[in-house]
Design an enzyme around this catalytic site. Structure first.
Site, PDB file in Angstrom:
ATOM      1  N   VAL A  64       0.848  -1.192   0.000  1.00 39.17           N
ATOM      2  CA  VAL A  64       0.000   0.000   0.000  1.00 39.17           C
ATOM      3  C   VAL A  64       0.883   1.241   0.000  1.00 39.17           C
ATOM      4  CG1 VAL A  64      -1.772   1.252   1.306  1.00 39.17           C
ATOM      5  CG2 VAL A  64      -1.732  -1.250   1.348  1.00 39.17           C
ATOM      6  N   CYS A  65       0.523   2.226  -0.818  1.00 38.05           N
ATOM      7  CA  CYS A  65       1.187   3.533  -0.797  1.00 38.05           C
ATOM      8  C   CYS A  65       0.085   4.593  -0.706  1.00 38.05           C
ATOM      9  CB  CYS A  65       2.091   3.712  -2.015  1.00 38.05           C
ATOM     10  SG  CYS A  65       1.198   3.740  -3.589  1.00 38.05           S
ATOM     11  N   TYR A  66       0.344   5.773  -1.227  1.00 35.60           N
ATOM     12  CA  TYR A  66      -0.652   6.848  -1.176  1.00 35.60           C
ATOM     13  C   TYR A  66      -1.804   6.616  -2.157  1.00 35.60           C
ATOM     14  CZ  TYR A  66       2.936   9.395   1.373  1.00 35.60           C
ATOM     15  OH  TYR A  66       3.874   9.771   2.287  1.00 35.60           O
ATOM     16  N   GLY A  68      -1.490   4.108  -5.023  1.00 35.95           N
ATOM     17  CA  GLY A  68      -1.367   2.881  -5.806  1.00 35.95           C
ATOM     18  C   GLY A  68      -0.336   2.936  -6.912  1.00 35.95           C
ATOM     19  N   TYR A  93      -3.740   3.922   0.036  1.00 29.43           N
ATOM     20  CA  TYR A  93      -4.393   4.229   1.307  1.00 29.43           C
ATOM     21  C   TYR A  93      -5.464   5.312   1.145  1.00 29.43           C
ATOM     22  CZ  TYR A  93      -5.217   5.828   6.024  1.00 29.43           C
ATOM     23  OH  TYR A  93      -5.832   6.206   7.192  1.00 29.43           O
TER      24      TYR A  93
END
Length: 112
Positions: A64-66, A68, A93
């Protein structure tokens, strides 16, 4: 050829609810501390070697990042280290917290 797969948000939530995946969050430490998927672990260069050596390489890993995007590179790197079931979560996220606020840890709530 990519060694990881993209995962749609509703599928990621199912895996989270079933407890059958390891969620790793590669956002900066302050963003992770302010809010994250409950049960996810923060992953950065300082703990990456420990993660790579301690997690079962056949375990489903969802990165998971900010939004995708950055998670795709991290997922590819993890898969390139022998992990067989690695996914980058579409929307990151930001999408998770907007779509499933009830499944989101926020610092002000102080419970996970």
């Amino acid at each position: 050829m990519s060694n990881y797969q993209l995962m749609e948000l509703p599928i990621a939530v199912e895996h989270w609810q079933n407890g059958d995946a390891v969620f790793v969050d590669i956002r900066d430490p302050q963003s992770f501390a302010a809010g994250h998927i409950p049960g996810s672990q923060h992953l950065d260069n300082s703990n990456l070697p420990q993660f790579l050596s301690s997690v079962d390489k056949n375990q489903k890993v969802i990165v998971v990042c900010y939004h995708g995007i950055s998670s795709q590179g991290a997922a590819d790197y993890i898969a390139g280290n022998g992990f067989t079931d690695v996914h980058s979560m579409d929307g990151g996220y930001t999408a998770w917290s907007m779509s499933f606020p009830e499944h989101t840890f926020h610092k002000e709530n102080e419970r996970e």
